[in-house]
Design a protein around this motif. Structure first.
Motif, PDB file in Angstrom:
ATOM      1  N   GLU A 103      38.908  63.718  76.267  1.00 26.35           N
ATOM      2  CA  GLU A 103      38.531  64.964  76.653  1.00 26.35           C
ATOM      3  C   GLU A 103      37.895  65.590  75.308  1.00 26.35           C
ATOM      4  OE1 GLU A 103      42.650  65.974  78.981  1.00 26.35           O
ATOM      5  OE2 GLU A 103      42.548  66.584  76.937  1.00 26.35           O
ATOM      6  N   GLU A 104      38.373  65.377  74.018  1.00 23.69           N
ATOM      7  CA  GLU A 104      37.746  66.008  73.027  1.00 23.69           C
ATOM      8  C   GLU A 104      36.482  65.375  72.386  1.00 23.69           C
ATOM      9  OE1 GLU A 104      40.718  67.178  70.042  1.00 23.69           O
ATOM     10  OE2 GLU A 104      42.099  67.378  71.482  1.00 23.69           O
ATOM     11  N   LEU A 105      36.198  64.162  72.568  1.00 22.90           N
ATOM     12  CA  LEU A 105      35.080  63.223  71.966  1.00 22.90           C
ATOM     13  C   LEU A 105      34.069  62.530  73.081  1.00 22.90           C
ATOM     14  CD1 LEU A 105      36.659  61.734  68.776  1.00 22.90           C
ATOM     15  CD2 LEU A 105      35.333  63.561  68.932  1.00 22.90           C
ATOM     16  N   TRP A 106      34.668  61.834  73.991  1.00 22.48           N
ATOM     17  CA  TRP A 106      33.992  60.982  74.566  1.00 22.48           C
ATOM     18  C   TRP A 106      33.397  61.910  75.934  1.00 22.48           C
ATOM     19  CZ3 TRP A 106      33.270  60.182  79.680  1.00 22.48           C
ATOM     20  CH2 TRP A 106      32.644  58.917  80.365  1.00 22.48           C
ATOM     21  N   LEU A 107      33.795  63.010  76.410  1.00 17.98           N
ATOM     22  CA  LEU A 107      33.377  63.549  77.207  1.00 17.98           C
ATOM     23  C   LEU A 107      32.429  64.637  76.804  1.00 17.98           C
ATOM     24  CD1 LEU A 107      33.009  64.327  80.422  1.00 17.98           C
ATOM     25  CD2 LEU A 107      35.193  65.768  80.128  1.00 17.98           C
ATOM     26  N   HIS A 135      26.592  66.006  76.208  1.00 12.61           N
ATOM     27  CA  HIS A 135      25.545  66.181  75.397  1.00 12.61           C
ATOM     28  C   HIS A 135      24.390  65.381  75.772  1.00 12.61           C
ATOM     29  CE1 HIS A 135      23.074  67.162  71.965  1.00 12.61           C
ATOM     30  NE2 HIS A 135      23.012  65.782  71.683  1.00 12.61           N
ATOM     31  N   LEU A 136      24.681  64.158  75.966  1.00 14.11           N
ATOM     32  CA  LEU A 136      23.680  63.125  76.398  1.00 14.11           C
ATOM     33  C   LEU A 136      22.921  63.453  77.930  1.00 14.11           C
ATOM     34  CD1 LEU A 136      24.877  59.898  75.351  1.00 14.11           C
ATOM     35  CD2 LEU A 136      23.071  60.967  74.083  1.00 14.11           C
ATOM     36  N   GLU A 137      23.980  64.037  78.635  1.00 13.72           N
ATOM     37  CA  GLU A 137      23.484  64.398  79.971  1.00 13.72           C
ATOM     38  C   GLU A 137      22.571  65.478  80.066  1.00 13.72           C
ATOM     39  OE1 GLU A 137      25.974  64.580  83.924  1.00 13.72           O
ATOM     40  OE2 GLU A 137      26.584  66.096  82.478  1.00 13.72           O
ATOM     41  N   ALA A 138      22.649  66.340  79.001  1.00 11.11           N
ATOM     42  CA  ALA A 138      21.909  67.690  78.838  1.00 11.11           C
ATOM     43  C   ALA A 138      20.532  67.354  78.217  1.00 11.11           C
ATOM     44  CB  ALA A 138      22.537  68.752  77.989  1.00 11.11           C
ATOM     45  N   VAL A 190      19.216  63.866  77.323  1.00 12.91           N
ATOM     46  CA  VAL A 190      18.614  62.529  77.667  1.00 12.91           C
ATOM     47  C   VAL A 190      18.331  62.172  78.925  1.00 12.91           C
ATOM     48  CG1 VAL A 190      18.954  60.053  77.291  1.00 12.91           C
ATOM     49  CG2 VAL A 190      19.777  61.617  75.323  1.00 12.91           C
ATOM     50  N   ASP A 191      16.866  61.893  79.334  1.00 12.25           N
ATOM     51  CA  ASP A 191      16.652  61.481  80.878  1.00 12.25           C
ATOM     52  C   ASP A 191      17.869  60.754  81.212  1.00 12.25           C
ATOM     53  OD1 ASP A 191      14.549  63.459  80.456  1.00 12.25           O
ATOM     54  OD2 ASP A 191      12.995  62.028  80.158  1.00 12.25           O
ATOM     55  N   ALA A 192      17.824  60.535  82.289  1.00  6.24           N
ATOM     56  CA  ALA A 192      18.449  59.385  83.116  1.00  6.24           C
ATOM     57  C   ALA A 192      19.968  59.118  82.652  1.00  6.24           C
ATOM     58  CB  ALA A 192      17.546  57.995  83.257  1.00  6.24           C
ATOM     59  N   HIS A 193      20.632  60.151  82.039  1.00  6.30           N
ATOM     60  CA  HIS A 193      21.963  60.007  81.862  1.00  6.30           C
ATOM     61  C   HIS A 193      22.735  61.022  82.257  1.00  6.30           C
ATOM     62  CE1 HIS A 193      25.014  58.221  78.874  1.00  6.30           C
ATOM     63  NE2 HIS A 193      25.487  59.521  79.060  1.00  6.30           N
ATOM     64  N   ALA A 194      23.475  60.819  83.605  1.00  3.75           N
ATOM     65  CA  ALA A 194      24.195  61.481  84.027  1.00  3.75           C
ATOM     66  C   ALA A 194      25.558  60.937  84.544  1.00  3.75           C
ATOM     67  CB  ALA A 194      23.537  61.904  85.556  1.00  3.75           C
ATOM     68  N   LEU A 195      26.737  62.193  84.638  1.00 11.17           N
ATOM     69  CA  LEU A 195      27.910  61.745  84.848  1.00 11.17           C
ATOM     70  C   LEU A 195      28.087  61.782  86.193  1.00 11.17           C
ATOM     71  CD1 LEU A 195      29.649  63.035  81.710  1.00 11.17           C
ATOM     72  CD2 LEU A 195      29.227  60.808  82.156  1.00 11.17           C
ATOM     73  N   ALA A 196      29.147  60.943  86.944  1.00  9.02           N
ATOM     74  CA  ALA A 196      29.387  61.298  88.229  1.00  9.02           C
ATOM     75  C   ALA A 196      30.091  62.891  88.264  1.00  9.02           C
ATOM     76  CB  ALA A 196      30.633  60.243  88.682  1.00  9.02           C
ATOM     77  N   ASP A 197      29.832  63.513  89.481  1.00  9.33           N
ATOM     78  CA  ASP A 197      30.486  64.685  89.668  1.00  9.33           C
ATOM     79  C   ASP A 197      31.595  65.002  90.856  1.00  9.33           C
ATOM     80  OD1 ASP A 197      28.913  64.540  91.847  1.00  9.33           O
ATOM     81  OD2 ASP A 197      27.783  66.295  91.225  1.00  9.33           O
ATOM     82  N   ASP A 198      31.786  63.682  91.227  1.00  4.60           N
ATOM     83  CA  ASP A 198      33.056  63.638  92.174  1.00  4.60           C
ATOM     84  C   ASP A 198      34.151  62.937  92.146  1.00  4.60           C
ATOM     85  OD1 ASP A 198      31.543  61.329  92.277  1.00  4.60           O
ATOM     86  OD2 ASP A 198      31.324  61.004  94.327  1.00  4.60           O
ATOM     87  N   ILE A 199      34.431  62.780  90.874  1.00  7.37           N
ATOM     88  CA  ILE A 199      35.615  62.199  90.375  1.00  7.37           C
ATOM     89  C   ILE A 199      36.293  62.778  89.219  1.00  7.37           C
ATOM     90  CG2 ILE A 199      34.621  59.791  91.049  1.00  7.37           C
ATOM     91  CD1 ILE A 199      34.129  59.419  87.942  1.00  7.37           C
ATOM     92  N   ASP A 200      37.568  62.385  88.992  1.00  8.19           N
ATOM     93  CA  ASP A 200      38.171  63.105  87.715  1.00  8.19           C
ATOM     94  C   ASP A 200      37.690  62.305  86.530  1.00  8.19           C
ATOM     95  OD1 ASP A 200      39.922  63.920  85.532  1.00  8.19           O
ATOM     96  OD2 ASP A 200      41.623  63.930  87.067  1.00  8.19           O
ATOM     97  N   LEU A 201      36.779  62.742  86.026  1.00  7.88           N
ATOM     98  CA  LEU A 201      36.268  61.944  84.878  1.00  7.88           C
ATOM     99  C   LEU A 201      37.159  61.481  83.626  1.00  7.88           C
ATOM    100  CD1 LEU A 201      32.980  63.857  84.211  1.00  7.88           C
ATOM    101  CD2 LEU A 201      33.033  61.642  85.052  1.00  7.88           C
ATOM    102  N   VAL A 202      37.976  62.414  83.320  1.00 12.61           N
ATOM    103  CA  VAL A 202      39.089  62.209  82.196  1.00 12.61           C
ATOM    104  C   VAL A 202      40.136  61.132  82.851  1.00 12.61           C
ATOM    105  CG1 VAL A 202      40.962  63.220  81.072  1.00 12.61           C
ATOM    106  CG2 VAL A 202      38.896  64.432  81.182  1.00 12.61           C
ATOM    107  N   ALA A 203      40.639  61.069  83.708  1.00  8.92           N
ATOM    108  CA  ALA A 203      41.679  60.253  84.474  1.00  8.92           C
ATOM    109  C   ALA A 203      41.011  58.962  84.453  1.00  8.92           C
ATOM    110  CB  ALA A 203      42.205  60.457  85.741  1.00  8.92           C
TER     111      ALA A 203
END
Length: 173
Positions: A18-22, A27-30, A32-45
């Protein structure tokens, strides 16, 4: 500031995610090109479960830069302010290749308020210690081509570009 190993404890790993990895990956998603996180899952879990499994392996280690003491006054847990992290894995060379075993830095991140204080150097020094402990004579990492700040930091610390990773969409070939 202390560098502490991330324990394979669900509460500690969840806090790390929650505090570091995400925030690091947001930040990278915003930036760096081609760095995106999934938006249809619970990322933290999902990431907590993944990290817990990874921490059980012998080759993986994650260290956290912690600022301050723990709630009980000690300096052994992760109760202080989390300032940054480095995640590493041992990459053993198959005997058919004439190259040393390497410690791969998978991720390294220092939160904004803590940048410029030498924490990245401390984290990489801890990774280098792990490399020596495991018989790895090199550290290696990947850096996004358009992450100029990170490339500059790594070059200042002595990292050199040896390879370039290239990608292409499969349907384009």
């Amino acid at each position: 500031m202390e560098i502490r190993r991330l324990p394979a404890d669900e509460a500690a790993v969840r806090r790390y995610v929650e505090e570091l990895w995400l925030p690091y990956h947001r930040h990278l998603e915003a930036t760096v090109d081609a760095h995106a996180l999934a938006d249809d899952i619970d990322l933290v879990a999902e990431e907590t479960e993944f990290r817990l499994d990874l921490l059980e392996t012998e080759s993986h280690r994650t260290w956290i830069a912690v600022d301050g003491t723990d709630s009980d006054g000690s300096r052994g847990g992760l109760d202080g302010e989390l300032a940054g992290f480095v995640a590493t894995d041992v990459d053993e060379s198959p005997v058919v290749f004439d190259r040393p075993d390497r410690l791969v830095v998978g991720d390294i991140y220092v939160r904004g308020p803590y940048r410029g204080r030498g924490i990245a150097r401390e984290l990489l020094s801890r990774a280098a210690k792990r490399a020596r402990e495991t018989g790895c004579s090199e550290l290696t990492l990947d850096v996004d081509a358009d992450n100029e700040h990170a490339r500059s930091v790594y070059e200042t610390l002595g990292f050199e570009t040896r390879r370039r990773q290239m990608t292409v969409a499969a349907e384009e070939l």
